[in-house]
Enzyme design. Structure first.
Site, PDB file in Angstrom:
ATOM      1  N   ASN A   9       0.834  -1.194   0.000  1.00  0.00           N
ATOM      2  CA  ASN A   9       0.000   0.000   0.000  1.00  0.00           C
ATOM      3  C   ASN A   9       0.874   1.252   0.000  1.00  0.00           C
ATOM      4  OD1 ASN A   9       0.916   0.357   2.642  1.00  0.00           O
ATOM      5  ND2 ASN A   9      -0.939  -0.456   3.577  1.00  0.00           N
ATOM      6  N   ASP A 198      -9.345  -9.299  -0.425  1.00  0.00           N
ATOM      7  CA  ASP A 198      -8.595  -8.427   0.482  1.00  0.00           C
ATOM      8  C   ASP A 198      -8.558  -6.992  -0.043  1.00  0.00           C
ATOM      9  OD1 ASP A 198      -6.561  -8.168   2.804  1.00  0.00           O
ATOM     10  OD2 ASP A 198      -5.478  -7.344   1.080  1.00  0.00           O
TER      11      ASP A 198
END
Length: 324
Positions: A9, A198
């Site tokens: 991320n 996810d």
């Protein structure tokens, strides 16, 4: 393999879905090897279930992930695989355990994808190992049946939702299943599905908190039906429960077959993901309270609270046992 920027991320933490995909690949390899070791009819091991998985420590860009798998139990038609994930800092040599997972596979014939083959038995070092494995097999079989029976929920869009409500953060992702997503049998890899799940759960968590978020754990993931190449899948996620420091997100995958055998949409996979909110320094942040509006949302909140308290009690019992 080394973790790259596209695995992580914006804060540099590796996506939980990336790790889940690696775990499933390791499980699929060892299960398929074993199931083809003593049979004449070639087969591919298909993922049926992933037990609860805790993300014990975050993994970061530049670290090396080492995934190892071991078969711990076999029934007549299924294989239990234990997978460990270690992260290594190649600059310092420091290593740490980041994940432990238990997966269940069934061998499907290459000649007939609807035919489940028998699994070659493994040799146990002691009788207790077989007895413990059989107990786990019966428990997961029962849980899969119960989960499938409560899979009728549908998620509808909400117009102009208020912040911190279920409708405000709920998200969906639509994906056309292509050849690169599939096994030799033409069905989606379990790891591909988990990675997409996810991703959706992460979007829900980020919308709710508006901070950096990471996967903390995943409850049992049940694969109810196979998803074939050419299907359009809809991955939907919604917040079900929040504690002071964590969020539970329900994610389910619905498949629309179009190409070979048109049929009605069906529920293929379901699971609960738990996320935590982190500051820029990686410290846990308080999670905004989820605002429930409908009776169904309140019911799901209470059910999520029950799962949260049960997990918390189990973790405390394990810590006390370890201390003794």
């Amino acid at each position: 393999r080394i973790m790259r920027p596209d695995d992580a991320n914006i804060a540099g933490n590796v996506h939980g879905g990336t790790i889940l995909k690696m775990i499933e690949e390791a499980g699929a390899i060892i299960s398929t090897r074993h199931c083809n070791s003593q049979v004449e009819e070639p087969c591919v091991a298909a993922l049926a279930r992933v037990e609860r998985t805790d993300f014990l420590s975050p993994m970061c860009i530049g670290e090396v992930a080492n995934v190892s798998a071991e078969i711990t139990y076999t029934s007549r038609h299924s294989v239990e695989v234990q997978v460990n994930v270690m992260s290594e800092n190649i600059l310092t040599g420091a290593k740490k355990l980041t994940n432990k997972a238990t997966l269940w596979y069934v061998p499907l014939s290459l000649k007939n994808v609807n035919k489940v083959l028998e699994v070659p038995p493994i040799q146990y070092t002691r009788k207790e190992q077989e007895d413990e494995g059989k107990k786990r097999y019966e428990e997961q079989k029962l849980d899969r049946l119960e989960t499938k029976q409560r899979n009728g929920d549908v998620m509808f869009p909400i117009i102009n939702p208020e912040p911190h409500t279920v409708g405000y953060s709920q998200s969906s992702l639509i994906h056309l299943v292509g050849p690169s997503d599939c096994t030799l049998l033409g069905f989606v890899h379990g790891g591909v599905t988990m990675k997409l799940m996810d991703e959706v759960a992460g979007i829900v968590a980020a919308r709710h908190c508006q901070t950096n978020i990471v996967t903390a754990s995943v409850d049992a993931i049940n694969f109810h039906e196979k998803i074939k190449k050419g299907c359009v899948i809809t991955i939907s996620g919604r917040m079900t429960f929040t504690s002071n420091k964590s969020m539970e997100i329900e994610v389910f995958v619905d498949a629309d077959p179009f190409v070979d055998e048109p049929r009605e949409r069906y529920r293929a996979v379901s699971a609960f993901f738990t996320y935590v909110s982190l500051s820029k320094e990686g410290k846990p942040l308080p999670v905004p309270q989820l605002l429930t509006e409908t009776e169904d949302e309140k019911r799901r909140f209470e059910e999520g609270k029950g799962r949260y308290l049960q997990t918390k009690a189990k973790r405390q019992a394990q810590m006390q046992q370890a201390a003794q």
